[in-house]
Design an enzyme around this catalytic site. Structure first.
Site, PDB file in Angstrom:
ATOM      1  CG  ASN A  13      -0.998  -6.316  -0.817  1.00  0.00           C
ATOM      2  OD1 ASN A  13      -1.279  -6.019  -1.967  1.00  0.00           O
ATOM      3  ND2 ASN A  13      -0.477  -7.491  -0.483  1.00  0.00           N
ATOM      4  N   GLY A 193      -0.970   2.707   5.818  1.00  0.00           N
ATOM      5  CA  GLY A 193       0.309   3.191   6.325  1.00  0.00           C
ATOM      6  C   GLY A 193       0.909   2.328   7.413  1.00  0.00           C
ATOM      7  NE  ARG A 194       2.836  -2.888   5.909  1.00  0.00           N
ATOM      8  CZ  ARG A 194       2.228  -2.991   4.730  1.00  0.00           C
ATOM      9  NH1 ARG A 194       1.070  -2.382   4.525  1.00  0.00           N
ATOM     10  NH2 ARG A 194       2.759  -3.702   3.756  1.00  0.00           N
ATOM     11  CG  LEU A 195       0.097   4.370  11.277  1.00  0.00           C
ATOM     12  CD1 LEU A 195      -0.336   5.830  11.220  1.00  0.00           C
ATOM     13  CD2 LEU A 195       1.098   4.157  12.409  1.00  0.00           C
ATOM     14  CG  HIS A 196      -1.521  -2.775  10.833  1.00  0.00           C
ATOM     15  ND1 HIS A 196      -1.977  -2.522   9.553  1.00  0.00           N
ATOM     16  CD2 HIS A 196      -0.236  -3.234  10.692  1.00  0.00           C
ATOM     17  CE1 HIS A 196      -1.025  -2.824   8.680  1.00  0.00           C
ATOM     18  NE2 HIS A 196       0.036  -3.241   9.348  1.00  0.00           N
TER      19      HIS A 196
END
Length: 215
Positions: A13, A193-196
């Protein structure tokens, strides 16, 4: 790679609801956590106070389970059987980590700290606020111990209900509360983009330092 493994690897997700910047953070992490917790409760999430509690025994073997947060002051309060696996682990190694995950808000909070027992008065106050069935469950369940069958557990419960039909249930000495005194908080906001966003507080002397972690 099996079909099942392929299907699992395809599950993902993207997170786009919010961002978390340094300017958003309050000075005290308890206040920041309270704000996020209030939103989780108001959002009618299922079990917003559920937290994964991780402990280690004297041999550093970790164990995790879900418990419910029942108080928030200078620490995080939960209640359990002192003779349970988590209770015995805390007696051997009085440190723990807690994790709150609110997927609908794309948020999680990690907390680490020392664990201490709450006062007898605090344990009594919460125990006697519980429904009678929950009180009965606390006195008859040898939590984390092997039992012969579900039927035997149900029989003990029914007998205790009858025995306490017209009298108060007394809180057992081996049941009560713990308080996690936080030394570390990490607030995680999912980003695309998983750049949390990962912002942390670390206790230093009598205050807190703040910073950002790479996702």
């Amino acid at each position: 790679m099996s079909k099942q493994e392929q299907n699992l690897s395809d599950i993902r997700n993207d997170y786009k609801l919010k961002i978390l910047s340094e300017s958003d953070l309050k000075e005290n992490p308890i206040d920041q956590f309270q704000e996020w917790l209030d939103l989780a409760v108001k959002s009618n999430l299922y079990e917003p106070t559920a937290m994964t509690l991780s402990t280690c025994d004297s041999q550093c073997r970790p164990s995790s389970r879900i418990v419910l947060l029942k108080g928030l002051d200078d620490g995080l309060v939960f209640f359990t059987n002192y003779d349970s696996k988590k209770g015995l682990s805390v007696a051997e190694n009085p440190f723990a980590a807690a994790l709150f995950f609110w997927p609908e808000l794309e948020r999680q909070v990690r907390i680490e700290g020392k664990v201490v027992k709450v006062s007898t008065e605090e344990s009594d106050k919460y125990f006697y606020s519980r429904p009678k069935a929950s009180q009965i469950g606390a006195i008859i369940s040898p939590q984390s111990k092997i039992i012969s069958s579900r039927d035997d557990l149900d029989l003990m419960f029914e007998k205790a209900l009858v025995d306490h039909e017209n009298k108060e249930v007394t809180r057992p000495d081996n049941w009560g509360g713990y308080r996690i005194i936080p030394e570390y908080f990490e607030f995680w906001q999912g980003r695309s983009g998983r750049l949390h966003d990962r912002l942390f507080y670390q206790r230093e002397n009598n205050g807190w330092t703040k910073g950002r972690l790479a996702p």
